[in-house]
Write a protein that holds these residues in place. Structure first.
Motif, PDB file in Angstrom:
ATOM      1  N   LEU A 225     -15.049   7.630 -35.960  1.00  6.51           N
ATOM      2  CA  LEU A 225     -15.419   7.137 -37.290  1.00  6.51           C
ATOM      3  C   LEU A 225     -15.628   8.286 -38.261  1.00  6.51           C
ATOM      4  N   TRP A 226     -16.341   9.323 -37.814  1.00  9.66           N
ATOM      5  CA  TRP A 226     -16.550  10.489 -38.675  1.00  9.66           C
ATOM      6  C   TRP A 226     -15.220  11.144 -39.037  1.00  9.66           C
ATOM      7  N   GLU A 227     -14.364  11.304 -38.050  1.00  7.20           N
ATOM      8  CA  GLU A 227     -13.064  11.942 -38.296  1.00  7.20           C
ATOM      9  C   GLU A 227     -12.235  11.105 -39.268  1.00  7.20           C
ATOM     10  N   ALA A 228     -12.188   9.797 -39.029  1.00 12.37           N
ATOM     11  CA  ALA A 228     -11.352   8.927 -39.856  1.00 12.37           C
ATOM     12  C   ALA A 228     -11.823   8.919 -41.307  1.00 12.37           C
ATOM     13  N   VAL A 229     -13.138   8.768 -41.510  1.00 14.69           N
ATOM     14  CA  VAL A 229     -13.662   8.746 -42.876  1.00 14.69           C
ATOM     15  C   VAL A 229     -13.451  10.094 -43.557  1.00 14.69           C
ATOM     16  N   GLY A 230     -13.647  11.184 -42.796  1.00 18.00           N
ATOM     17  CA  GLY A 230     -13.465  12.508 -43.361  1.00 18.00           C
ATOM     18  C   GLY A 230     -12.034  12.763 -43.808  1.00 18.00           C
ATOM     19  N   ILE A 231     -11.068  12.371 -42.977  1.00 15.12           N
ATOM     20  CA  ILE A 231      -9.663  12.590 -43.324  1.00 15.12           C
ATOM     21  C   ILE A 231      -9.235  11.626 -44.433  1.00 15.12           C
ATOM     22  N   TRP A 232      -9.667  10.382 -44.362  1.00 17.87           N
ATOM     23  CA  TRP A 232      -9.303   9.394 -45.390  1.00 17.87           C
ATOM     24  C   TRP A 232      -9.775   9.832 -46.773  1.00 17.87           C
TER      25      TRP A 232
END
Length: 285
Positions: free
Chosen positions: A198-205
């Protein structure tokens, strides 16, 4: 007396947190209401809670534009690929550091922690990305930030809570380290994996800075860059055409809502893992 004090404390806390939640949520709600408002009403401005002269013209304009779909495709690719690669590499970095027999374990852990305090800086990082041929490539949003030291520490703490007897039993049955890692450790680590994902996805998005630095070709634009151009008016005119039924403000609001929706849809499914993963990964050791 103590019961009365506790009730007062709980009541004040509840009112305060509700107020914070409303203040935090209102900007998004305002953009949602603005996106469904007509041209004339949207141009009036001001604060309001509900759409004025309800219309979906802004969404027809946004969803009918090629710009939004190109940006969506790029954002989805970079987010999915970046999340999978980031979670896998983070887990593969953290897991060996839980083993006492690993050579130079403390040195490697020190180097990981060192990157949390000091980094190479923007210019050296840009030169490295350029030398690797990643300029104007979506991989420039994925590879440089694939491993986060903070995420490594979170996973490391979680892996240490797993019973060592499970791995010992698997080794007795003939399982090799890769089989143990992918067949036992990873399935048992769903809470922390979902949290880091979740952290990775939100950060990249939401990755705006790296996209601004590394992406110049409009065909490689992600949603944050598209939002910048829409808000600045650089491509709004081409998106809106003759503005039939929608204003520039409502189109900007609709673009923001369309960009936020995927994260809002994914978060509820990962929330249970998010809370559990954070608590276990950061409290237990």
């Amino acid at each position: 007396m103590n019961v009365l004090k506790n009730r007062w404390f709980d009541g004040v806390n509840t009112v305060f947190l509700l107020l914070v939640a409303v203040i935090t949520f209102y900007p998004l709600w305002h953009e949602l209401s603005l996106s469904f408002s007509s041209m004339e009403e949207a141009m009036k401005g001001g604060a309001f809670l509900w759409p004025r002269a309800f219309t979906t013209a802004a969404y027809h304009t946004v969803l009918g534009s090629d710009y939004i779909w190109v940006a969506y495709r790029n954002s989805v690719f970079s987010t999915v690929a970046g999340t999978l690669i980031g979670v896998l590499l983070t887990a593969m970095t953290a897991y060996p550091l839980t083993k006492q027999e690993m050579p130079a374990k403390n040195v490697i852990l020190f180097l990981v922690l060192f990157t949390m305090l000091f980094s190479g800086g923007m210019i050296p990082t840009y030169l490295l990305v350029k030398q690797l041929g990643l300029i104007n490539s979506l991989w420039s949003l994925i590879l440089p930030t694939a491993i986060s030291a903070f995420n490594v520490i979170i996973m490391l703490s979680f892996f240490r809570t797993l019973p060592a007897e499970l791995e010992d039993s698997a080794m007795i049955d003939g399982a090799n380290p890769l089989r143990i890692f992918f067949g036992i450790v990873m399935p048992l680590s769903k809470p922390v994996l979902a949290t880091v994902a979740l952290w990775e996805a939100v950060g990249i998005w939401n990755n705006y800075l790296n996209a601004v630095i590394y992406l110049n070709d409009k065909s490689k634009y992600t949603l944050p860059l598209l939002l910048r151009d829409v808000i600045n008016g650089q491509i709004t005119a081409r998106m809106t055409g003759e503005l039939t039924g929608s204003s520039v403000d409502s189109v900007v609001a609709a673009t923001i809502i369309v960009a936020v929706v995927p994260v809002l849809c994914v978060y509820p499914y990962l929330q249970k893992y998010f809370v559990k993963g954070v608590m276990i990964g950061s409290v237990k050791s």
